[in-house]
Design a protein around this motif. Sequence first.
Motif, PDB file in Angstrom:
ATOM      1  N   LYS A  59       0.815  -1.217   0.000  1.00  0.00           N
ATOM      2  CA  LYS A  59       0.000   0.000   0.000  1.00  0.00           C
ATOM      3  C   LYS A  59       0.851   1.271   0.000  1.00  0.00           C
ATOM      4  O   LYS A  59       0.340   2.363  -0.281  1.00  0.00           O
ATOM      5  N   HIS A  60       2.123   1.175   0.366  1.00  0.00           N
ATOM      6  CA  HIS A  60       3.056   2.308   0.333  1.00  0.00           C
ATOM      7  C   HIS A  60       2.514   3.540   1.064  1.00  0.00           C
ATOM      8  O   HIS A  60       2.623   4.679   0.584  1.00  0.00           O
ATOM      9  N   VAL A  61       1.956   3.322   2.240  1.00  0.00           N
ATOM     10  CA  VAL A  61       1.393   4.427   3.022  1.00  0.00           C
ATOM     11  C   VAL A  61       2.485   5.390   3.482  1.00  0.00           C
ATOM     12  O   VAL A  61       2.218   6.560   3.761  1.00  0.00           O
ATOM     13  N   GLU A  62       3.724   4.918   3.513  1.00  0.00           N
ATOM     14  CA  GLU A  62       4.832   5.795   3.918  1.00  0.00           C
ATOM     15  C   GLU A  62       4.986   7.005   2.997  1.00  0.00           C
ATOM     16  O   GLU A  62       5.616   8.011   3.372  1.00  0.00           O
ATOM     17  N   LEU A  63       4.394   6.954   1.804  1.00  0.00           N
ATOM     18  CA  LEU A  63       4.460   8.087   0.881  1.00  0.00           C
ATOM     19  C   LEU A  63       3.778   9.329   1.437  1.00  0.00           C
ATOM     20  O   LEU A  63       3.990  10.437   0.941  1.00  0.00           O
ATOM     21  N   LEU A  64       2.963   9.161   2.466  1.00  0.00           N
ATOM     22  CA  LEU A  64       2.296  10.301   3.087  1.00  0.00           C
ATOM     23  C   LEU A  64       3.223  11.093   4.011  1.00  0.00           C
ATOM     24  O   LEU A  64       2.796  12.082   4.606  1.00  0.00           O
ATOM     25  N   GLY A  65       4.477  10.682   4.121  1.00  0.00           N
ATOM     26  CA  GLY A  65       5.416  11.388   4.985  1.00  0.00           C
ATOM     27  C   GLY A  65       5.546  12.853   4.628  1.00  0.00           C
ATOM     28  O   GLY A  65       5.594  13.729   5.507  1.00  0.00           O
ATOM     29  N   GLY A  66       5.601  13.149   3.336  1.00  0.00           N
ATOM     30  CA  GLY A  66       5.701  14.548   2.916  1.00  0.00           C
ATOM     31  C   GLY A  66       4.449  15.340   3.235  1.00  0.00           C
ATOM     32  O   GLY A  66       4.522  16.537   3.563  1.00  0.00           O
ATOM     33  N   VAL A  67       3.298  14.706   3.160  1.00  0.00           N
ATOM     34  CA  VAL A  67       2.039  15.373   3.494  1.00  0.00           C
ATOM     35  C   VAL A  67       2.017  15.743   4.970  1.00  0.00           C
ATOM     36  O   VAL A  67       1.513  16.809   5.354  1.00  0.00           O
ATOM     37  N   CYS A  68       2.586  14.862   5.803  1.00  0.00           N
ATOM     38  CA  CYS A  68       2.657  15.153   7.244  1.00  0.00           C
ATOM     39  C   CYS A  68       3.426  16.440   7.526  1.00  0.00           C
ATOM     40  O   CYS A  68       3.184  17.103   8.543  1.00  0.00           O
ATOM     41  N   ALA A  69       4.345  16.789   6.646  1.00  0.00           N
ATOM     42  CA  ALA A  69       5.176  17.977   6.854  1.00  0.00           C
ATOM     43  C   ALA A  69       4.506  19.270   6.399  1.00  0.00           C
ATOM     44  O   ALA A  69       5.031  20.361   6.661  1.00  0.00           O
ATOM     45  N   LEU A  70       3.375  19.182   5.722  1.00  0.00           N
ATOM     46  CA  LEU A  70       2.696  20.401   5.254  1.00  0.00           C
ATOM     47  C   LEU A  70       2.141  21.177   6.446  1.00  0.00           C
ATOM     48  O   LEU A  70       1.516  20.602   7.333  1.00  0.00           O
ATOM     49  N   PRO A  71       2.349  22.490   6.475  1.00  0.00           N
ATOM     50  CA  PRO A  71       1.832  23.281   7.596  1.00  0.00           C
ATOM     51  C   PRO A  71       0.304  23.298   7.614  1.00  0.00           C
ATOM     52  O   PRO A  71      -0.351  23.383   6.566  1.00  0.00           O
ATOM     53  N   GLY A  72      -0.271  23.165   8.790  1.00  0.00           N
ATOM     54  CA  GLY A  72      -1.714  23.216   8.935  1.00  0.00           C
ATOM     55  C   GLY A  72      -2.446  21.981   8.461  1.00  0.00           C
ATOM     56  O   GLY A  72      -3.666  22.016   8.286  1.00  0.00           O
ATOM     57  N   VAL A  73      -1.715  20.895   8.265  1.00  0.00           N
ATOM     58  CA  VAL A  73      -2.306  19.652   7.774  1.00  0.00           C
ATOM     59  C   VAL A  73      -2.077  18.536   8.784  1.00  0.00           C
ATOM     60  O   VAL A  73      -0.985  18.419   9.359  1.00  0.00           O
ATOM     61  N   ARG A  74      -3.094  17.728   9.004  1.00  0.00           N
ATOM     62  CA  ARG A  74      -2.923  16.535   9.841  1.00  0.00           C
ATOM     63  C   ARG A  74      -3.375  15.310   9.063  1.00  0.00           C
ATOM     64  O   ARG A  74      -4.467  15.290   8.490  1.00  0.00           O
ATOM     65  N   VAL A  75      -2.526  14.295   9.053  1.00  0.00           N
ATOM     66  CA  VAL A  75      -2.839  13.034   8.378  1.00  0.00           C
ATOM     67  C   VAL A  75      -3.539  12.103   9.359  1.00  0.00           C
ATOM     68  O   VAL A  75      -3.094  11.932  10.498  1.00  0.00           O
ATOM     69  N   VAL A  76      -4.636  11.495   8.904  1.00  0.00           N
ATOM     70  CA  VAL A  76      -5.397  10.538   9.696  1.00  0.00           C
ATOM     71  C   VAL A  76      -5.353   9.195   8.980  1.00  0.00           C
ATOM     72  O   VAL A  76      -5.728   9.096   7.805  1.00  0.00           O
ATOM     73  N   VAL A  77      -4.881   8.165   9.669  1.00  0.00           N
ATOM     74  CA  VAL A  77      -4.731   6.835   9.082  1.00  0.00           C
ATOM     75  C   VAL A  77      -5.723   5.893   9.751  1.00  0.00           C
ATOM     76  O   VAL A  77      -5.712   5.733  10.969  1.00  0.00           O
TER      77      VAL A  77
END
Length: 374
Positions: free
Chosen positions: A213-231
């Motif tokens: 599933k390569h969910v680790e690709l969301l690492g860059g999204v985690c770094a975006l200001p004002g953004v929270r990743v929900v898994v």
Amino acid sequence: MRVVIVTESFPPDVNGVAHCALQTARHLLARGHDPLVLAPATAAGAGADADAPCPVVRVPSLPLPGYPQVRVALPSRRLAATLTAHRADLVHLASPFVLGVRGMAAARRLRIPAVAVYQTDLAGYARTYLSTGEAAAWRRIRNVHAAADRTLAPSTVSLRDLEAHGVPRVRLWARGVDTERFTPGRREESLRRTLAPGGELLVGYVGRLAAEKHVELLGGVCALPGVRVVVVGDGPSGPGLRSALPGALFLGRRTGTELARIFASLDVFAHTGPFETFCQTVQEAMASGLPVVAPAAGGPLDLVDHGRTGFLVPPRDPGALKEAVALLAADPALRARQGAAGRTAVEGRTWAAVGDELLGHYGEVLRERTAVAA
């Protein structure tokens, strides 16, 4: 019509194969047919099928080494005995791999028509887990599906792949979505405050946590200001992903109305897996009114209208994924337009409509068998 659904997975398992098999059984029952499910035994034991819509016969199974959530059926005489006892008119093979292979063999011996539903990219999994074996995986797929009266592919990419590898008699059969359960109306501000106490934009992933599933690709999204990743989901990659995705919120496995509430309370849905033959969670996100970012590969190519209902990005490209999410994060109007367009696009894809298409395939297969016999 008496139908035996031979499936590699069935609830309480949570995955695309199990969900599609369940919806198939429900639809057959609703249309006055007589379904029976044959599936591997689960760790839940005898009470696992208390809520099943039809009889379920379980065969002995063992957990897959390294991935205990997946169980592999062991050889059992119950399979042929079940087909005979149910007086099956047709056998439905859901993602045949182990149990389905035996189901196909039993159907041939008993001269029962069989429809095989292709759902799992075994060749892609072979590349991911073994770095080899893709050709062997395709040989197995071809051998199993060539024996079926008809193979149903969930997307145009899957259909072309099957035909290119020599699988005959392939037709397109997509998947339905529960547009009553998954709806923008389930959005809850109280849930959003819990998930994003700082008012962050919520970007969600829903699915298995596994290497393919390569969910680790969301690492860059985690770094975006004002953004929270929900898994949302579980699987063997969970512990590693908690380190790879700093700041992400891991909710574990969620189902039913609770899952629908989470979907609707997100702002953007991001899928990362490049090996999806269909990708049910993309449809559920669209039904929930979310713009979708997904790889330009496999099933999402049929589901996401690039620029209108979301964005398709190069597979396994974390920079492109991050850029697409950033574009949506910066433009609330764009999110609203794409989310509304996605909801409109899936409103006609109900399980009832898709189930009736499946019955049409069954009918054609039975008529073809009758014509040959005559």
